[in-house]
Design an enzyme around this catalytic site. Structure first.
Site, PDB file in Angstrom:
ATOM      1  N   SER A   1      -2.586   0.568   3.388  1.00 51.53           N
ATOM      2  CA  SER A   1      -1.704  -0.264   4.207  1.00 51.53           C
ATOM      3  C   SER A   1      -1.078   0.513   5.351  1.00 51.53           C
ATOM      4  CB  SER A   1      -0.590  -0.866   3.332  1.00 51.53           C
ATOM      5  OG  SER A   1       0.185   0.165   2.735  1.00 51.53           O
TER       6      SER A   1
ATOM      7  N   HIS B   1      -7.673  -4.111   4.906  1.00 52.05           N
ATOM      8  CA  HIS B   1      -6.390  -4.218   4.218  1.00 52.05           C
ATOM      9  C   HIS B   1      -6.134  -5.652   3.763  1.00 52.05           C
ATOM     10  CE1 HIS B   1      -1.731  -4.183   4.447  1.00 52.05           C
ATOM     11  NE2 HIS B   1      -2.141  -3.886   3.225  1.00 52.05           N
TER      12      HIS B   1
ATOM     13  N   GLU C   1      -6.539  -7.355   7.390  1.00 52.38           N
ATOM     14  CA  GLU C   1      -6.568  -6.540   8.602  1.00 52.38           C
ATOM     15  C   GLU C   1      -7.821  -5.677   8.569  1.00 52.38           C
ATOM     16  OE1 GLU C   1      -1.911  -5.711   9.736  1.00 52.38           O
ATOM     17  OE2 GLU C   1      -2.754  -4.557   8.089  1.00 52.38           O
TER      18      GLU C   1
ATOM     19  N   ASN D   1       2.672  -4.693   8.642  1.00 50.38           N
ATOM     20  CA  ASN D   1       3.753  -3.842   8.131  1.00 50.38           C
ATOM     21  C   ASN D   1       4.585  -3.250   9.257  1.00 50.38           C
ATOM     22  OD1 ASN D   1       3.396  -4.197   5.394  1.00 50.38           O
ATOM     23  ND2 ASN D   1       1.934  -2.524   5.193  1.00 50.38           N
TER      24      ASN D   1
END
Length: 407
Positions: free
Chosen positions: A119, A140, A152, A190
């Protein structure tokens, strides 16, 4: 390249969920771990996900058994010698992942793609641990992988374009929504979510407002859960580690809120510990010297920050500002940034994502609010340069007919 068989290394929560997603799409998957018992436990976790579907009437017991025939377990990486794609989902440690990819590079066919479910870690550094960096990239998935539509896709510096195309096509075959993200710390979701969560903690720390009030207001805005509920679910220790990674890469604007660090130090790391921003234990079990109220007061006294009026603009504009910065850097397109935040975090669909939301507010209004926050709260709210350029050019959003999008 068509992907006929997939390997997943790491049979923990995410590994099992990814294996379920792959098998649900009708693709055989080999779930591998260092011990046979761990690998088989992962397969049972896959069965449990399917069983939940059966219990809800979404599939039959016969369909469950058909899907489970596609899932096998192994404690030997050599068994991955015939897969077309392998996804590592081991612990979030660069050296551990590099060692795993080094071994996979040795045992997998030269045509096989090696993907990491990291991540935040560097895809380029992971690719450098192999002799095939052109076939290494990030893939991800979001937790829970069987429910979250977003993935992702992150190319490293050496990743071939064909590898990216193959993985995007594969993700679409899983009925997922792939978004290609330029490699950077935190990737996309994130990187944008962390400032939002971190700013909510800052608001609690220096304002006369409760966790419940902040959570309720963000849910009323349209988020699926409040920031403190989400932090407790994710784990404050994990959130702090992500915040530290971003702080190292992007500097002072990403500095973790002292209250977040204090809670982690006190062992209040969320649901898994029995207490985080909320208590899941009795006051006696938690210990009064580790209560949220006590720790918050200690941090406030130490920081000497004057009390600030709570406004949901603070966490939301922290996210918006980072979205603009990511757009400036070419991390993803405006469309993909908004798509990722709606699909990956539950940002309210009717508001379209953080950049559509900025257009609705008015870019001139966003810039003005950020400037006011910068004066009172400091560098965290330094406006992305693109915002000023847009305002000066008349690209002020929906009312002007043009902003991040055309209207």
């Amino acid at each position: 390249m068509y992907i006929y068989k997939v390997g997943v290394v790491g049979a923990g929560t995410m590994g099992a969920q990814i294996a379920e997603v792959v098998s649900y799409a009708g693709v055989p998957v080999l779930l591998a771990d260092i011990q046979d018992t761990l690998a088989r436990r992962g397969v049972e976790s896959v069965r449990a996900i399917y069983q939940a579907r059966v219990d809800k009437g979404k599939m039959t017991p016969e369909q469950l058994e058909e899907k489970m025939l596609l899932v096998t377990a192994s404690s030997n990486l050599e068994a991955l010698n015939d897969v077309d794609l392998v996804i590592e989902a081991v612990s979030e440690d660069l050296k551990v992942k590099q060692q795993v990819l080094h071994e996979l590079d040795r045992v997998c066919a030269r045509s096989a793609i090696l993907a990491s479910n990291t991540s935040a870690l560097s895809i380029s550094a992971l690719g450098a641990s192999t002799t095939r960096p052109g076939k290494v990239l990030g893939l991800h998935f979001f937790n829970p992988a069987y429910a979250m539509p977003l993935v992702e896709v992150i190319p490293g510096l050496a990743t071939d374009s064909q590898t990216v195309d193959d993985v995007v096509g594969f993700a679409e075959s899983l009925r997922k929504t792939p978004v290609i993200v330029k490699e950077c710390a935190g990737f996309l979701v994130n990187r944008l979510l962390s400032p939002y969560l971190n700013e909510a903690v800052w608001c609690l720390q220096d304002g006369d407002v409760s966790t419940k009030e902040i959570d309720q207001e963000m849910v009323s805005f349209g988020m699926p859960v409040g920031p403190f509920t989400l932090l407790d679910i994710v784990g404050l220790d994990i959130a702090l580690e992500v915040a530290r990674i971003l702080h190292r890469s992007y500097g002072p604007r990403m500095a973790p809120a002292p209250l977040l660090e204090a809670l982690v130090k006190a062992g209040r790391i969320g649901i898994k510990a029995g207490h985080g921003f909320y208590d899941y234990l009795s006051a006696e079990e938690s210990g009064r010297d580790r209560s949220l109220e006590y720790l918050t007061q200690q941090v406030r006294e130490h920081s000497r920050q004057k009390s600030m009026r709570w406004t949901r603009s603070r966490p939301l504009l922290a996210m918006v500002n980072e979205a603009v910065t990511a757009l400036q850097e070419g991390v993803a397109s405006a469309r993909d940034i908004d798509l990722a935040m709606v699909a990956g975090t539950g940002f309210p669909n009717e508001k379209g994502g953080p950049l559509h939301f900025a257009d609705q507010l008015g870019i001139d209004h966003v810039l003005q609010e950020l400037e006011e926050f910068r004066e009172s709260l400091g560098v965290r709210f330094w406006p992305a340069p693109m915002l000023r350029r847009m305002v000066e050019a008349g690209f002020t959003g929906q009312l002007a007919g043009r902003g991040f999008f055309s209207y």
